[in-house]
Design an enzyme around this catalytic site. Sequence first.
Site, short mmCIF file in Angstrom:
data_model
loop_
_atom_site.label_atom_id
_atom_site.label_comp_id
_atom_site.label_asym_id
_atom_site.label_seq_id
_atom_site.Cartn_x
_atom_site.Cartn_y
_atom_site.Cartn_z
N PRO A 1 20.72 27.41 30.08
CA PRO A 1 19.38 27.99 30.18
C PRO A 1 19.17 28.68 31.52
O PRO A 1 19.24 28.04 32.57
CB PRO A 1 18.44 26.80 30.03
CG PRO A 1 19.28 25.59 29.86
CD PRO A 1 20.70 25.95 30.06
N GLU A 2 18.91 29.98 31.47
CA GLU A 2 18.53 30.73 32.66
C GLU A 2 17.07 31.14 32.46
O GLU A 2 16.43 30.65 31.53
CB GLU A 2 19.44 31.95 32.84
CG GLU A 2 20.91 31.57 32.90
CD GLU A 2 21.84 32.77 33.08
OE1 GLU A 2 21.40 33.79 33.63
OE2 GLU A 2 23.01 32.67 32.67
#
Length: 274
Positions: A2-3
């Site tokens: 997850p960015e």
Amino acid sequence: MPELPEVETIVRDLRPHLVGRAIAKADLIRPSVLRFGQPDSFPFRLAGQQIRAVTRRGKFIHLRLSEGDDLVVHLGMTGSLTMASASTPRALHTHLVIDLDDRSQLRYRDPRRFGRVLLGTPAQLSRLGALPRLGPEPLARGFTESGVAESLRATSRQIKAALLDQAVVAGCGNIYADEACFLARIRPIRRGSSLTRAETTRLLLALPLVMREALRLRGSSFSDFRDGFGAKGEAHEALFVYGRGGLPCVRCGATLRQTRVGGRTTVYCQRCQR
DNA sequence: CCCCTATCCTGAGGGC
DNA sequence: TGCCCTCAGGATAGGG
């Protein structure tokens, strides 16, 4: 992993389900995921507090609570934060379950355990340095004039390593660092100090562009990313270079080169990216 | 100060 | 089929 676009997708999914709800009960199944705050008092401190806001800063998710606390979650590599009904069996590696007053549950799961949870008032969290210093937000107004260009041009590090540094740019991770470098036609292995002003400008325009597109597609789900309801995103199908080492460049057809920068797999086109 | 590397951790995938 | 090995990486501690 997850960015920013993935974390923002989760925040937008969860917000309408969480804001206004009160916490009925908290179960810290694996106390070691709590990196700030007292595991023993954690359930008592949360019980009864109402969730006032759900926000994001970099890759951190903040639940602002009615008695002044922030419950902060970082998803690391493989973390997920999803709504569930109490009757759904919990998945393996579920470390925290929060029961809400409408009988729904917020569940935090993280197989690889690179993620973390923190609980404290904003003053406590900042006073004790629990949260790292974060650079400007790529999706905020004024990002391109925020001084990031100067810090990129001032460093001797490889440009991608600088992009991955959360103190330089908040929320950028391996996928979108590679994608932004491709769109800007800059080799990620270049030293920051070698970039011209025009090149940093291209890079700082490209980063929000690739992130907005990923957000529109609800994030990249390579292996683990799931949105606030446990579903996959579709942005990984639209990526230019990440995960495509050895395959042809979508722009020129040359074979994409794969190497390592800052210990991270890095893919770029030797012809398009100078 | 600045930069770089090793480390944490599990699951997926390849080779045999 | 199953076992073993390698690899993936966000953040950070510690070394140079």
